[in-house]
Design a protein around this motif. Structure first.
Motif, PDB file in Angstrom:
ATOM      1  N   ILE A  99       3.982   5.256  -1.075  1.00 47.25           N
ATOM      2  CA  ILE A  99       2.893   5.886  -0.317  1.00 47.25           C
ATOM      3  C   ILE A  99       2.366   4.925   0.745  1.00 47.25           C
ATOM      4  O   ILE A  99       2.128   5.318   1.901  1.00 47.25           O
ATOM      5  CB  ILE A  99       1.763   6.334  -1.258  1.00 47.25           C
ATOM      6  CG1 ILE A  99       2.227   7.509  -2.120  1.00 47.25           C
ATOM      7  CG2 ILE A  99       0.498   6.691  -0.474  1.00 47.25           C
ATOM      8  CD1 ILE A  99       1.251   7.915  -3.206  1.00 47.25           C
ATOM      9  N   SER A 100       2.173   3.686   0.352  1.00 54.91           N
ATOM     10  CA  SER A 100       1.666   2.675   1.286  1.00 54.91           C
ATOM     11  C   SER A 100       2.583   2.535   2.498  1.00 54.91           C
ATOM     12  O   SER A 100       2.125   2.419   3.642  1.00 54.91           O
ATOM     13  CB  SER A 100       1.529   1.338   0.561  1.00 54.91           C
ATOM     14  OG  SER A 100       1.045   0.345   1.430  1.00 54.91           O
ATOM     15  N   ASN A 101       3.885   2.567   2.263  1.00 53.94           N
ATOM     16  CA  ASN A 101       4.853   2.423   3.353  1.00 53.94           C
ATOM     17  C   ASN A 101       4.869   3.637   4.281  1.00 53.94           C
ATOM     18  O   ASN A 101       5.244   3.520   5.451  1.00 53.94           O
ATOM     19  CB  ASN A 101       6.259   2.203   2.784  1.00 53.94           C
ATOM     20  CG  ASN A 101       6.398   0.853   2.113  1.00 53.94           C
ATOM     21  OD1 ASN A 101       5.674  -0.087   2.436  1.00 53.94           O
ATOM     22  ND2 ASN A 101       7.329   0.748   1.166  1.00 53.94           N
ATOM     23  N   MET A 102       4.453   4.795   3.767  1.00 53.46           N
ATOM     24  CA  MET A 102       4.488   6.018   4.566  1.00 53.46           C
ATOM     25  C   MET A 102       3.209   6.249   5.364  1.00 53.46           C
ATOM     26  O   MET A 102       3.196   7.060   6.283  1.00 53.46           O
ATOM     27  CB  MET A 102       4.742   7.232   3.659  1.00 53.46           C
ATOM     28  CG  MET A 102       6.125   7.243   3.022  1.00 53.46           C
ATOM     29  SD  MET A 102       6.386   8.681   1.944  1.00 53.46           S
ATOM     30  CE  MET A 102       6.483  10.000   3.163  1.00 53.46           C
ATOM     31  N   LEU A 103       2.136   5.540   5.021  1.00 55.44           N
ATOM     32  CA  LEU A 103       0.859   5.755   5.711  1.00 55.44           C
ATOM     33  C   LEU A 103       0.818   4.978   7.021  1.00 55.44           C
ATOM     34  O   LEU A 103       1.395   3.892   7.142  1.00 55.44           O
ATOM     35  CB  LEU A 103      -0.303   5.323   4.815  1.00 55.44           C
ATOM     36  CG  LEU A 103      -0.561   6.204   3.593  1.00 55.44           C
ATOM     37  CD1 LEU A 103      -1.655   5.583   2.730  1.00 55.44           C
ATOM     38  CD2 LEU A 103      -0.965   7.623   4.019  1.00 55.44           C
ATOM     39  N   LYS A 104       0.100   5.549   7.976  1.00 55.56           N
ATOM     40  CA  LYS A 104      -0.069   4.863   9.254  1.00 55.56           C
ATOM     41  C   LYS A 104      -1.072   3.727   9.102  1.00 55.56           C
ATOM     42  O   LYS A 104      -2.123   3.883   8.489  1.00 55.56           O
ATOM     43  CB  LYS A 104      -0.559   5.850  10.320  1.00 55.56           C
ATOM     44  CG  LYS A 104       0.453   6.936  10.652  1.00 55.56           C
ATOM     45  CD  LYS A 104      -0.093   7.893  11.705  1.00 55.56           C
ATOM     46  CE  LYS A 104       0.917   8.981  12.024  1.00 55.56           C
ATOM     47  NZ  LYS A 104       0.386   9.932  13.049  1.00 55.56           N
ATOM     48  N   CYS A 105      -0.756   2.604   9.625  1.00 60.00           N
ATOM     49  CA  CYS A 105      -1.650   1.447   9.558  1.00 60.00           C
ATOM     50  C   CYS A 105      -2.242   1.192  10.936  1.00 60.00           C
ATOM     51  O   CYS A 105      -1.641   1.532  11.949  1.00 60.00           O
ATOM     52  CB  CYS A 105      -0.882   0.229   9.064  1.00 60.00           C
ATOM     53  SG  CYS A 105      -0.369   0.398   7.332  1.00 60.00           S
ATOM     54  N   PRO A 106      -3.404   0.559  11.012  1.00 60.06           N
ATOM     55  CA  PRO A 106      -4.184   0.111   9.850  1.00 60.06           C
ATOM     56  C   PRO A 106      -5.009   1.266   9.256  1.00 60.06           C
ATOM     57  O   PRO A 106      -5.438   2.164   9.975  1.00 60.06           O
ATOM     58  CB  PRO A 106      -5.096  -0.951  10.433  1.00 60.06           C
ATOM     59  CG  PRO A 106      -5.321  -0.504  11.845  1.00 60.06           C
ATOM     60  CD  PRO A 106      -4.024   0.144  12.286  1.00 60.06           C
ATOM     61  N   LEU A 107      -5.224   1.171   7.939  1.00 63.78           N
ATOM     62  CA  LEU A 107      -6.088   2.129   7.264  1.00 63.78           C
ATOM     63  C   LEU A 107      -7.540   1.720   7.459  1.00 63.78           C
ATOM     64  O   LEU A 107      -7.824   0.547   7.715  1.00 63.78           O
ATOM     65  CB  LEU A 107      -5.768   2.155   5.762  1.00 63.78           C
ATOM     66  CG  LEU A 107      -4.365   2.599   5.349  1.00 63.78           C
ATOM     67  CD1 LEU A 107      -4.188   2.410   3.841  1.00 63.78           C
ATOM     68  CD2 LEU A 107      -4.124   4.055   5.738  1.00 63.78           C
ATOM     69  N   PRO A 108      -8.492   2.657   7.319  1.00 61.28           N
ATOM     70  CA  PRO A 108      -9.904   2.256   7.318  1.00 61.28           C
ATOM     71  C   PRO A 108     -10.130   1.186   6.256  1.00 61.28           C
ATOM     72  O   PRO A 108      -9.497   1.209   5.187  1.00 61.28           O
ATOM     73  CB  PRO A 108     -10.633   3.562   6.972  1.00 61.28           C
ATOM     74  CG  PRO A 108      -9.689   4.648   7.421  1.00 61.28           C
ATOM     75  CD  PRO A 108      -8.310   4.109   7.186  1.00 61.28           C
ATOM     76  N   ALA A 109     -11.028   0.252   6.530  1.00 58.32           N
ATOM     77  CA  ALA A 109     -11.210  -0.907   5.649  1.00 58.32           C
ATOM     78  C   ALA A 109     -11.517  -0.515   4.207  1.00 58.32           C
ATOM     79  O   ALA A 109     -10.957  -1.090   3.259  1.00 58.32           O
ATOM     80  CB  ALA A 109     -12.324  -1.792   6.197  1.00 58.32           C
ATOM     81  N   ASP A 110     -12.401   0.478   4.023  1.00 61.58           N
ATOM     82  CA  ASP A 110     -12.749   0.863   2.654  1.00 61.58           C
ATOM     83  C   ASP A 110     -11.588   1.533   1.932  1.00 61.58           C
ATOM     84  O   ASP A 110     -11.411   1.371   0.724  1.00 61.58           O
ATOM     85  CB  ASP A 110     -13.983   1.768   2.643  1.00 61.58           C
ATOM     86  CG  ASP A 110     -13.788   3.037   3.456  1.00 61.58           C
ATOM     87  OD1 ASP A 110     -12.926   3.041   4.373  1.00 61.58           O
ATOM     88  OD2 ASP A 110     -14.490   4.030   3.183  1.00 61.58           O
ATOM     89  N   VAL A 111     -10.769   2.260   2.695  1.00 60.28           N
ATOM     90  CA  VAL A 111      -9.594   2.913   2.102  1.00 60.28           C
ATOM     91  C   VAL A 111      -8.546   1.868   1.743  1.00 60.28           C
ATOM     92  O   VAL A 111      -7.908   1.931   0.684  1.00 60.28           O
ATOM     93  CB  VAL A 111      -9.013   3.957   3.067  1.00 60.28           C
ATOM     94  CG1 VAL A 111      -7.713   4.546   2.519  1.00 60.28           C
ATOM     95  CG2 VAL A 111     -10.034   5.065   3.317  1.00 60.28           C
ATOM     96  N   GLN A 112      -8.357   0.882   2.620  1.00 60.01           N
ATOM     97  CA  GLN A 112      -7.411  -0.199   2.345  1.00 60.01           C
ATOM     98  C   GLN A 112      -7.804  -0.956   1.070  1.00 60.01           C
ATOM     99  O   GLN A 112      -6.952  -1.276   0.236  1.00 60.01           O
ATOM    100  CB  GLN A 112      -7.364  -1.170   3.532  1.00 60.01           C
ATOM    101  CG  GLN A 112      -6.379  -2.327   3.368  1.00 60.01           C
ATOM    102  CD  GLN A 112      -4.944  -1.860   3.262  1.00 60.01           C
ATOM    103  OE1 GLN A 112      -4.506  -0.971   3.992  1.00 60.01           O
ATOM    104  NE2 GLN A 112      -4.204  -2.438   2.322  1.00 60.01           N
ATOM    105  N   GLN A 113      -9.101  -1.198   0.934  1.00 58.89           N
ATOM    106  CA  GLN A 113      -9.581  -1.895  -0.263  1.00 58.89           C
ATOM    107  C   GLN A 113      -9.334  -1.042  -1.511  1.00 58.89           C
ATOM    108  O   GLN A 113      -8.919  -1.558  -2.553  1.00 58.89           O
ATOM    109  CB  GLN A 113     -11.068  -2.209  -0.131  1.00 58.89           C
ATOM    110  CG  GLN A 113     -11.618  -3.001  -1.313  1.00 58.89           C
ATOM    111  CD  GLN A 113     -13.095  -3.313  -1.156  1.00 58.89           C
ATOM    112  OE1 GLN A 113     -13.760  -2.791  -0.262  1.00 58.89           O
ATOM    113  NE2 GLN A 113     -13.618  -4.160  -2.015  1.00 58.89           N
ATOM    114  N   ALA A 114      -9.578   0.254  -1.392  1.00 53.11           N
ATOM    115  CA  ALA A 114      -9.350   1.154  -2.526  1.00 53.11           C
ATOM    116  C   ALA A 114      -7.873   1.184  -2.905  1.00 53.11           C
ATOM    117  O   ALA A 114      -7.519   1.200  -4.092  1.00 53.11           O
ATOM    118  CB  ALA A 114      -9.840   2.560  -2.186  1.00 53.11           C
TER     119      ALA A 114
END
Length: 285
Positions: free
Chosen positions: A126-141
């Protein structure tokens, strides 16, 4: 997947003979209808050897709760309770801890890990398929979510190690059947690790609920049926999330009790309060 653990509980040496004077003393403290059982394990405290006898109503049976306890010096004399408490605690605890680790531990150590390994792979995909950068709070989650299988698997490996260590401790103990302060400390240390591993595996599922919810909410906002691969992974992740979610009030209350007393000292002291009350060594003046 690791091969299953099957501890070989073979004594290093045969059971030693118990001094006749110790056996006579144990029999002298037996009450009507009871059977005494002098254990082979001895405690060494301040240069003195102590034996430990339990008493049960009727015939001996491991499932019966003892009706009494007695600590006996190696020469057959009976020390006062104040002197008896430490060797009694050492022998009773060592026996209880090794029984827990070697009899119940393998079922914990041999639990399947496919689910956690699958979650680890799923989150990576899932991480590899998501567009980066993610919102900071979402990245932390996401990072918290990804830490879950890693920590659970790490503690699972540690439980296996503890069970194997328990097997070695049993071999060591049955060489001379003597519990020293140093040996007792090793046994207690393994037990504390054993309890802590189980708590962490449970705790990480309880405490990471908000982060898992946050990440899943974000994921639901970006997936669509047109991106079938990501949608399918999202559905799988939701199943993992629900499987980890603990809602039973009694389970949560029990978990908080362990958090407040991670070494289970309160339970241990309650147990020994009962044991000391049933101990037949004379009370001090």
């Amino acid at each position: 997947m690791n091969p299953p653990i099957k501890p070989q509980l073979k004594r290093s040496k045969p059971l030693p003979s118990i001094p006749e004077e110790v056996m006579k003393t144990a029999a002298a403290y037996k009450r009507v209808g009871e059977t005494e059982n002098v254990g082979s394990f001895r405690a060494l405290v301040s240069g003195k050897i102590y034996y430990y006898s339990t008493y049960v109503q009727g015939e001996l049976n491991d499932h019966k709760r003892p009706t009494g306890y007695l600590v006996i010096r190696g020469d057959g004399s009976v020390p006062p309770l104040s002197e008896a408490k430490k060797p009694l605690r050492m022998i009773n605890s060592t026996d209880g801890i090794l029984r827990e680790i070697l009899l119940n531990g393998p079922s914990l150590a041999n639990r399947p890990t496919d689910n956690w390994e699958g979650l680890e792979e799923l989150l990576s995909r899932i991480s590899n398929m998501l567009k980066c950068p993610l919102p900071a709070d979402v990245q932390q989650a996401l990072e918290v979510f990804r830490s879950i299988p890693e920590r659970v698997l790490d503690k699972q490996r540690e439980i296996r190690e503890i069970v194997l260590n328990g097997e070695k401790l049993f071999e060591e103990l049955t060489t001379d059947y003597l519990i020293t302060d140093a040996f007792y400390e090793k046994v207690e240390s393994e037990f504390y690790r054993y309890v802590e591993c189980q708590f962490v595996q449970h705790d990480i599922q309880v405490t990471t609920y908000p982060e898992r919810e946050k990440f899943l909410q974000y994921l639901s906002s970006v997936v669509s049926i047109t991106n079938f691969s990501l949608w399918r992974l999202y559905r799988s992740l939701k199943k993992h999330h629900h499987a980890m979610t603990i809602t039973d009030k009694r389970d949560l209350e029990a978990h908080e009790d362990v958090r407040k007393d991670p070494r289970r000292d309160k339970n241990t002291e309650e147990h020994f309060k009962m044991v000391f009350n049933r101990t037949r060594n004379p009370r001090d003046e």
